[in-house]
Design a protein around this motif. Structure first.
Motif, mmCIF file in Angstrom:
data_model
loop_
_atom_site.group_PDB
_atom_site.id
_atom_site.type_symbol
_atom_site.label_atom_id
_atom_site.label_comp_id
_atom_site.label_asym_id
_atom_site.label_seq_id
_atom_site.Cartn_x
_atom_site.Cartn_y
_atom_site.Cartn_z
ATOM 1 N N GLU A 118 0.810 -1.213 0.000
ATOM 2 C CA GLU A 118 0.000 0.000 0.000
ATOM 3 C C GLU A 118 0.846 1.266 0.000
ATOM 4 O O GLU A 118 0.557 2.217 -0.728
ATOM 5 C CB GLU A 118 -0.942 -0.006 1.213
ATOM 6 N N ASP A 131 -4.715 1.912 0.337
ATOM 7 C CA ASP A 131 -5.944 1.635 1.072
ATOM 8 C C ASP A 131 -5.620 1.764 2.559
ATOM 9 O O ASP A 131 -4.912 0.917 3.121
ATOM 10 C CB ASP A 131 -6.441 0.231 0.736
ATOM 11 N N SER A 132 -6.149 2.798 3.195
ATOM 12 C CA SER A 132 -5.804 3.061 4.595
ATOM 13 C C SER A 132 -6.260 1.948 5.521
ATOM 14 O O SER A 132 -5.640 1.694 6.557
ATOM 15 C CB SER A 132 -6.410 4.393 5.043
ATOM 16 N N ARG A 133 -7.319 1.246 5.155
ATOM 17 C CA ARG A 133 -7.796 0.147 5.999
ATOM 18 C C ARG A 133 -6.784 -0.992 6.044
ATOM 19 O O ARG A 133 -6.575 -1.608 7.091
ATOM 20 C CB ARG A 133 -9.142 -0.361 5.489
ATOM 21 N N VAL A 134 -6.181 -1.284 4.910
ATOM 22 C CA VAL A 134 -5.169 -2.346 4.851
ATOM 23 C C VAL A 134 -3.956 -1.954 5.690
ATOM 24 O O VAL A 134 -3.402 -2.767 6.431
ATOM 25 C CB VAL A 134 -4.760 -2.627 3.394
ATOM 26 N N LYS A 136 -3.878 0.123 8.249
ATOM 27 C CA LYS A 136 -4.252 0.077 9.662
ATOM 28 C C LYS A 136 -4.254 -1.351 10.197
ATOM 29 O O LYS A 136 -3.833 -1.608 11.328
ATOM 30 C CB LYS A 136 -5.620 0.726 9.864
ATOM 31 N N ASP A 137 -4.728 -2.291 9.390
ATOM 32 C CA ASP A 137 -4.717 -3.695 9.809
ATOM 33 C C ASP A 137 -3.284 -4.181 10.025
ATOM 34 O O ASP A 137 -2.994 -4.904 10.974
ATOM 35 C CB ASP A 137 -5.408 -4.573 8.764
ATOM 36 N N ARG A 140 -1.870 -2.681 13.163
ATOM 37 C CA ARG A 140 -2.460 -3.335 14.329
ATOM 38 C C ARG A 140 -1.785 -4.692 14.570
ATOM 39 O O ARG A 140 -1.476 -5.055 15.706
ATOM 40 C CB ARG A 140 -3.959 -3.521 14.113
#
Length: 228
Positions: A118, A131-134, A136-137, A140
């Motif tokens: 990403e 993709d900011s969600r990827v 962030k995962d 985490r």
């Protein structure tokens, strides 16, 4: 012609943990190598001729083409015994291999690959926006890995035991890629940070710390041995 006189050459890409693992071991073994950058995402035909799997790294060494990073580094450790990077006892060797697999499989799938894809490779290959969600995962997930590795280092000098091993270089290869883009929370674990500072200070790390990816600047602390 004696093929053993051929130049040792590593076909690689700069921000790949698998390529970096091989580079670190070559440097630790003091094996001089010519680095050849490959734009693997363009699927060059030469790459499949060197490795039918179409993957990097590929090492030309002593007249042979070697592929798969773990197979390469274990071959190098057997071919150039000093300094040893695998312990003698079978159970200890298993632990080194377990941790190498932990990073190259689990850590890579959960952290290294998604974050680099990403933040770096989409930009390099012009494949769209991150993709900011990827991301962030991945950020985490790295917390859990940091906590686990810190627990290992509470009772061990190095990740797999009393001596530095291929496990440490495999881990350092992954962390160094993420550290280039400042995606490791070193404040989460002083123990892990100290481990990384120690291995980062080795001469084998010098070429890694000099890497530059066009269009993507390293974090300010990246090349600082004490994190600046």
């Amino acid at each position: 012609m004696n093929t053993n006189t051929q130049t040792t050459r590593l076909y690689h890409t700069a921000l790949s943990p698998f390529c970096r693992k091989v580079r670190l071991v070559l440097a630790e073994k003091r094996i001089e190598v010519e680095l050849v950058e490959e734009r693997y995402w363009e699927n060059p035909p030469e790459l499949r001729r060197r490795n039918p799997a179409g993957k990097l790294p590929v090492l030309r060494y002593r007249g042979n083409m070697l592929a798969e990073s773990q197979a390469i580094v274990e071959y190098l450790d057997e071919s150039v015994p000093q300094p040893p990077l695998m312990p003698q006892a079978p159970l200890e060797r298993h632990e080194v291999r377990r941790l190498c697999s932990w990073f190259d499989d689990k850590f890579n799938a959960e952290v290294t690959s998604p974050i680099l894809n990403e933040r770096v490779w989409k930009k390099v290959t012009r494949a769209g926006y991150p993709d900011s969600r990827v991301v962030k995962d991945g950020l985490r997930a790295i917390k859990e890995h940091i906590d686990y590795l810190s627990s290992l280092l509470e009772t061990r000098r190095w990740l797999a035991g009393a001596n530095m091993s291929l496990a440490d270089f495999t881990a350092a290869a992954h962390f160094s890629c993420l550290d280039y883009i400042s995606d490791v929370d070193w404040d989460r674990s002083e123990t892990l940070r100290d481990w990384y500072a120690t291995i980062k200070s080795r001469p084998a790390f010098r070429s890694i710390l000099a890497d530059q990816v066009p269009g993507i600047h390293p974090a300010p602390h990246y090349a600082e041995l004490d994190f600046g």
